[in-house]
Write an enzyme that holds these catalytic residues in place. Structure first.
Site, PDB file in Angstrom:
ATOM      1  N   PHE A 113       0.850  -1.183   0.000  1.00  0.00           N
ATOM      2  CA  PHE A 113       0.000   0.000   0.000  1.00  0.00           C
ATOM      3  C   PHE A 113       0.888   1.236   0.000  1.00  0.00           C
ATOM      4  CE2 PHE A 113      -4.699   0.422   1.161  1.00  0.00           C
ATOM      5  CZ  PHE A 113      -5.088  -0.631   0.341  1.00  0.00           C
ATOM      6  N   GLN A 227      -8.264  14.475   3.509  1.00  0.00           N
ATOM      7  CA  GLN A 227      -7.614  13.609   2.519  1.00  0.00           C
ATOM      8  C   GLN A 227      -8.436  13.481   1.239  1.00  0.00           C
ATOM      9  OE1 GLN A 227      -6.745   9.060   2.965  1.00  0.00           O
ATOM     10  NE2 GLN A 227      -4.815  10.170   3.234  1.00  0.00           N
ATOM     11  N   HIS A 229      -8.617  11.152  -1.845  1.00  0.00           N
ATOM     12  CA  HIS A 229      -8.152   9.848  -2.341  1.00  0.00           C
ATOM     13  C   HIS A 229      -7.826   9.971  -3.821  1.00  0.00           C
ATOM     14  CE1 HIS A 229      -7.937   5.578  -3.229  1.00  0.00           C
ATOM     15  NE2 HIS A 229      -7.959   5.337  -1.932  1.00  0.00           N
ATOM     16  N   LEU A 239     -15.304   5.191  -4.386  1.00  0.00           N
ATOM     17  CA  LEU A 239     -13.929   4.765  -4.178  1.00  0.00           C
ATOM     18  C   LEU A 239     -13.510   3.602  -5.066  1.00  0.00           C
ATOM     19  CD1 LEU A 239     -11.344   4.911  -2.371  1.00  0.00           C
ATOM     20  CD2 LEU A 239     -12.474   3.248  -0.865  1.00  0.00           C
ATOM     21  N   GLU A 242      -7.086   1.635  -3.076  1.00  0.00           N
ATOM     22  CA  GLU A 242      -5.644   1.716  -3.269  1.00  0.00           C
ATOM     23  C   GLU A 242      -5.054   0.335  -3.536  1.00  0.00           C
ATOM     24  OE1 GLU A 242      -2.067   3.343  -0.442  1.00  0.00           O
ATOM     25  OE2 GLU A 242      -3.804   4.633  -0.813  1.00  0.00           O
ATOM     26  N   ARG A 273      -0.804   9.262  -0.224  1.00  0.00           N
ATOM     27  CA  ARG A 273      -1.993   9.712  -0.957  1.00  0.00           C
ATOM     28  C   ARG A 273      -1.955  11.193  -1.311  1.00  0.00           C
ATOM     29  NH1 ARG A 273      -6.788   6.294   2.143  1.00  0.00           N
ATOM     30  NH2 ARG A 273      -6.308   4.290   1.135  1.00  0.00           N
ATOM     31  N   HIS A 337     -12.122  12.024   0.772  1.00  0.00           N
ATOM     32  CA  HIS A 337     -12.223  10.646   1.255  1.00  0.00           C
ATOM     33  C   HIS A 337     -12.238  10.519   2.770  1.00  0.00           C
ATOM     34  CE1 HIS A 337     -11.678   6.326   1.234  1.00  0.00           C
ATOM     35  NE2 HIS A 337     -10.502   6.409   1.827  1.00  0.00           N
ATOM     36  N   ARG A 372      -3.173  10.525   6.130  1.00  0.00           N
ATOM     37  CA  ARG A 372      -3.308   9.130   6.559  1.00  0.00           C
ATOM     38  C   ARG A 372      -2.740   8.185   5.508  1.00  0.00           C
ATOM     39  NH1 ARG A 372      -6.775   5.119   5.437  1.00  0.00           N
ATOM     40  NH2 ARG A 372      -8.439   6.388   4.512  1.00  0.00           N
TER      41      ARG A 372
END
Length: 563
Positions: A113, A227, A229, A239, A242, A273, A337, A372
């Site tokens: 990730f 955030q 995304h 979404l 990721e 991100r 997000h 994050r």
């Protein structure tokens, strides 16, 4: 009036995990949720949950990645605690029956990730949040926890001594208001994505718990850190995990160029991100996008891998964009997000208001700082659901019920009655929400600057004035969604104003907050948490600041981030 020792508001992963700690402690615990627990937004998390369970990985490395990812404004004591507890949480969830994807040798599978130096993201195909949520719901039912289902909290009530006294709750099923007394309240209501026009979040994500605590005097921390995304579907914003990039997906522009190497030459698509979203937005602004989007290319993964690891993503692309990722790239764009900010707490989830606790996205512990890392959200919810639930359960054993203010219920009933009585000559609340959310997208997006933020900040007195003129078309009692949306709108406006003011005043760029007029990170001046308070007398947001909690590790020293 109903009474419990501890009442948890929100039935997602944090709320349910906290409730199980209440059962374990032998207290009277109850959960209030405006939706059925299995419709909680935790189910929308797709890609995975981080933990150093591989013998070649270490929790210390996970913690370092998290501190770096936070752009050095995360609280290091809380980060260390979360990463230490992560393997324990994974094994507990596995023992409860969570159907994690497995390697050929039977071990829990892990994928790479963004921003991570090791492949430590445990997953269940691309439905990880859903399976975790169902697993905890089974445990909640087994334990017999009382759930006030489809009940919306309208007010967090304090006693005369400033301690929490309980809640005023609206039963969506009947349209009746009722009160719940409690020795402690734990907020676990998730995020506020609907503050923005385009979001990966469900329409229920209106930041209710944050707004309730804010109105009751609790500070909201770091609200300017929102955030975006990198991969929301172009049309809907829904979404795309990721995990699609973790499985090897590429980001390409309209010219077919795989562009992330220009922005993150080491990590490419798996940079943090904030870095990836800014890179995408730059490509779009410089004319290398198409219809406001760039593309996620999975074609080289092959049909078998897509069907095995990313089946839900393929179906979403087919249903919502008319694209089969087996054959063509998916159009995606940066989309709101997650909230790094929330109700300020210590590492045990205790807020400054006596008897108030918070966990998950509704809280700012702060383990995420200014950005994050993917896979740390599900971890945050369960780790701090458990820790905060245990801490709150022990706390309420030392407390007695406070006298519930007699006028609280009447005041909320009057608010409902006034909304219903207003003639339909005022302002429709969906129109006000659309204008406010559109302005947030326009002036408080991936890239921000003084003029736009000041313009947006100046709109809020007008938004608040207009809110007092909104009306509802539906005057009924049963499942009155029109009324619920009107109540939620005040929460959204409250939170939006804290985001904008924090962003306007923070004259630096850090993590997800990027000021084009102040493009550098300024640690000497701005390595601190923003604290937003509601000034009831003057009806304005008041800002203060708090130092980042550090633990003295040399490897956590703030340096320039690179991926």
């Amino acid at each position: 009036m109903k009474n419990h020792d501890l009442v948890i508001v929100g039935a997602g992963l944090s709320g349910m995990r906290a409730a199980l700690e209440g059962v374990k402690a032998g207290i009277d615990v109850a959960v209030v949720s405006k939706v059925h627990p299995l419709r909680s937004h935790s189910c929308a998390a797709q890609g995975g949950i981080n933990a150093a369970i591989n013998p070649h990985d270490k929790w210390e490395t996970h913690a370092y990645d998290t501190v770096k990812g936070s752009d050095y404004i995360g609280d290091e004591d809380a980060i260390d605690l979360m990463c230490q507890e992560a393997p324990v949480i994974i094994h507990e969830m596995d023992a409860m029956g969570t159907p994690f994807s497995r390697n050929d040798n039977g071990d829990i599978a892990q994928r790479p990730f963004g921003g991570a130096s090791f492949d430590r993201t445990c997953y269940a195909a691309d439905r990880t949040g859903q399976v975790l949520l169902h697993t905890l719901w089974e445990q909640l039912v087994k334990a017999g926890v009382h759930v006030y289902e489809e009940c919306h909290v309208f007010r967090l009530v304090l006693a005369k001594d400033g301690h929490v006294a309980g809640l005023v709750v609206y039963d969506i099923k009947t349209g009746q208001l009722f009160t719940i007394g409690a020795k402690g309240i734990l907020i676990a209501t998730g995020g506020y994505g609907r503050v923005f026009l385009s979001s990966t979040n469900a329409t229920t994500n209106t930041g209710d718990g944050m707004a309730l605590a804010y109105r009751a005097g609790a500070p909201l921390a770091d609200m300017e850190f929102v955030q975006f995304h990198p991969t929301g579907l172009r049309t809907s914003g829904i979404l795309v995990t990721e995990g699609a990039r973790g499985e090897g997906g590429y980001l390409i522009n309209a010219e077919g160029e795989r562009f992330m190497g220009k922005y993150a030459p080491k990590k490419w698509e798996l940079a943090s991100r904030d870095v990836v979203s800014r890179a995408e937005q730059t490509e779009i602004l410089e004319g290398r996008g198409r219809n406001g989007a760039i593309f996620l290319d999975l074609r080289h993964l092959g049909k078998e891998k897509i069907m095995d690891r990313l089946p839900q993503i393929r179906q979403l692309a087919l249903d919502l964009e008319g694209v089969d990722p087996i054959d063509e790239p998916i159009p995606v764009r940066p989309t709101v997000h997650y909230s790094m900010g929330g109700i300020r707490t210590d590492k045990y989830g205790a807020a400054p208001v006596p008897g108030l606790f918070a966990a998950g996205e509704a809280a700012c512990v702060s383990v995420h700082g200014a950005n994050r890392l993917g896979g740390n959200s599900l971890l945050d919810t369960i780790v701090f659901g458990k820790i905060t639930g245990a801490h709150a359960s022990q706390y309420v054993k030392t407390q007695s019920l406070r006298e519930f203010p007699a006028d609280a219920l009447k005041e909320e009933q009057d608010r409902v009655d006034q909304l219903k009585k207003r003639p339909s000559t005022g302002i429709r609340h969906p129109e006000l929400l659309h204008r406010a959310a559109e302005a947030m997208n326009t002036y408080c997006g991936v890239y921000r600057q003084e003029e736009g933020l000041a313009t947006l900040h100046a709109m809020f007195p007008q938004f608040r004035e207009e809110y007092e003129k909104i009306y509802v078309d539906d005057k009924s009692n049963y499942f009155n969604v029109d009324l619920i949306r009107a109540i939620e709108l005040r929460n959204l406006l409250d939170l939006a104003e804290t985001i904008v003011k924090g962003a306007l005043v923070r004259k630096e760029s850090r993590g997800a907050h990027y000021r084009v007029d102040f493009p550098n990170r300024e640690d000497e001046t701005w390595r601190k948490h923003t604290m937003a308070f509601w000034d009831e007398n003057n009806k304005v947001v008041r800002l203060d600041y708090e130092a980042v909690r550090t633990v003295g590790k040399a490897e956590y020293a703030a340096v320039a981030r690179s991926y």
